[in-house]
Design a protein around this motif. Structure first.
Motif, PDB file in Angstrom:
ATOM      1  N   ALA A 148       3.942   1.159   7.485  1.00 51.57           N
ATOM      2  CA  ALA A 148       4.955   1.127   6.413  1.00 51.57           C
ATOM      3  C   ALA A 148       5.051   2.494   5.735  1.00 51.57           C
ATOM      4  N   GLY A 149       6.269   2.815   5.314  1.00 48.92           N
ATOM      5  CA  GLY A 149       6.493   4.042   4.551  1.00 48.92           C
ATOM      6  C   GLY A 149       7.391   3.713   3.365  1.00 48.92           C
ATOM      7  N   ALA A 150       7.255   4.490   2.286  1.00 45.11           N
ATOM      8  CA  ALA A 150       8.021   4.178   1.068  1.00 45.11           C
ATOM      9  C   ALA A 150       8.451   5.460   0.373  1.00 45.11           C
ATOM     10  N   ALA A 151       9.554   5.355  -0.366  1.00 42.73           N
ATOM     11  CA  ALA A 151      10.017   6.489  -1.172  1.00 42.73           C
ATOM     12  C   ALA A 151      10.499   5.977  -2.521  1.00 42.73           C
ATOM     13  N   GLU A 198       0.838  -1.214   0.000  1.00 42.86           N
ATOM     14  CA  GLU A 198       0.000   0.000   0.000  1.00 42.86           C
ATOM     15  C   GLU A 198       0.869   1.260   0.000  1.00 42.86           C
ATOM     16  N   ALA A 199       1.900   1.261   0.872  1.00 45.20           N
ATOM     17  CA  ALA A 199       2.794   2.432   0.934  1.00 45.20           C
ATOM     18  C   ALA A 199       3.495   2.623  -0.417  1.00 45.20           C
ATOM     19  N   ALA A 200       3.932   1.513  -1.018  1.00 49.50           N
ATOM     20  CA  ALA A 200       4.629   1.571  -2.305  1.00 49.50           C
ATOM     21  C   ALA A 200       3.723   2.130  -3.403  1.00 49.50           C
ATOM     22  N   ARG A 201       2.474   1.656  -3.449  1.00 43.91           N
ATOM     23  CA  ARG A 201       1.539   2.143  -4.492  1.00 43.91           C
ATOM     24  C   ARG A 201       1.363   3.655  -4.380  1.00 43.91           C
TER      25      ARG A 201
END
Ligand code: UT7
Length: 320
Positions: free
Chosen positions: A160-163, A56-59
């Motif tokens: 979760a976190g994403a960059a 979800e964070a990645a999307r």
């Protein structure tokens, strides 16, 4: 050329557990938790998993960056709470996103996982090996807690976190990383014990154990030193930094770091009140909060810094 962050995303489980909720199930108080740590609530996974939150964070990060999954050359996930021993969380994210052109693997560096991931991407990009990467920090720490140990379980949360990172003109100016395995015993979570036909052990479960005061001392010494070193390497003064986005473990640690760096506390955004400590998820989730609040403009200089089990630490200076 540099490695620049071009999009962020995050996901928190839908269940919020307040300090008052914890008072009902263990011998603790909102007053103790808030005064010692600043934490007021945390999100706890019920249906969510480390992979589902990472995806979800990645999307959201890909959407924010305007990048399609097939453009990704590398997917890294910092996690100490994967759903499986194997395949890696990163490979499962690759599958869910259909990011068929990426290489994917996990990084075990606890709360420094996202920073170590950025370091790898930075090096791969400097070597000309990749153009576009996704770095995620994702944790389901609630499953690693002894819920009878009030000294640890109240501190942590899930999320979760994403960059998305791209090789471009501006981005990471400097990186500092380090480990001290010799002091690793102050924050541990045992895996399965050796258990085979030649050595039989009871397969009892083990949970997170922490010497809080030792970790505290390590943090207030190491974080300012690593940030100072990163600033020096980048040739940037602390007062040129718009935001210091630190690992969210304890408000007192963040205040001590601000004081040691001689910088106003307003430059240190926090979300630990809402999230608790999410280990590798902490820095990218906070970065996404700050980004989505519209607080970052192109050209802003920011610092990211993490520290945790291992012991490990990392700091980066970058231009947004
Ligand atoms: O990402 C990993 C990074 N981890 C960290 O950064 C953790 C760093 N350390 C800390 O943040 C702090 O050391 C803690 C918040 C973990 C603990 O604060 P402290 O001021 O070091 O407390 P303490 O462990 O010395 O415990 C003080 C008292 C003890 O009672 P006695 O022995 O003085 O009677 C504990 O039993 O507080 C008690 N206590 C609690 N009381 C109510 C411990 N946990 C709780 C609780 N509720 N949840």
């Amino acid at each position: 050329m540099a490695a620049g962050i071009i999009g962020t995303g995050s996901y928190l489980p839908s269940l919020t557990v307040s300090n008052q909720d914890l008072e009902k199930i263990m011998d603790t108080t909102d007053e103790w938790i808030k005064s010692r740590t600043g934490i007021e609530r945390r999100h706890i996974a019920v249906e969510e998993t480390t992979v589902s939150m990472a995806v979800e964070a990645a999307r959201l990060a890909l959407e924010n960056a305007g990048v399609s999954p097939s453009e990704l050359d590398l997917i890294l996930v910092g996690t100490i709470s994967p759903d499986h021993f194997f395949p890696s969380t990163a490979c499962e994210v690759q599958k869910a996103l259909a990011a068929e052109n990426a290489t994917a693997f996990d990084i075990s560096a606890a709360c420094s996982g996202f920073l170590f991931g950025l370091g790898i991407v930075n090096a791969y990009m400097a070597a000309g090996m990749i153009k576009t990467a996704l770095v995620i920090g994702a944790e389901t720490l609630s499953k690693l807690m002894d819920w009878n140990d009030r000294g640890t379980c109240v501190l942590f949360g899930d999320g979760a976190g994403a960059a998305v990172i791209r090789r471009q003109d501006e981005g990471i100016l400097s990186m500092v990383q380090g480990s001290d395995g010799g002091r690793g015993e102050v924050l541990t979570c045992e895996n399965r014990k050796v258990n085979n036909p030649y050595r039989k052990n009871p397969s009892d479960l083990s949970f997170t154990a922490m010497n809080g005061q030792e970790v505290y001392k390590f943090a207030v010494r190491t974080v300012p030193a690593s940030v100072d070193e990163a600033l020096m390497k980048a040739g940037v003064r602390a007062d040129e930094i718009k935001y210091f986005i630190l690992h969210q473990a304890n408000i007192r640690i963040i205040e001590a770091v601000a004081k040691r760096l001689g910088q106003p506390i307003e430059k240190f955004p926090t979300n630990l009140q809402e999230c608790g400590n999410i280990s590798a998820g902490s820095v990218p989730i906070l970065l996404d909060f700050v980004n989505r609040q519209g607080k970052l403009q192109k050209g802003d200089k920011i610092v990211l810094a993490g520290f945790g089990a291992g012991l490990t630490w990392g700091a980066a200076v970058l231009i947004w």
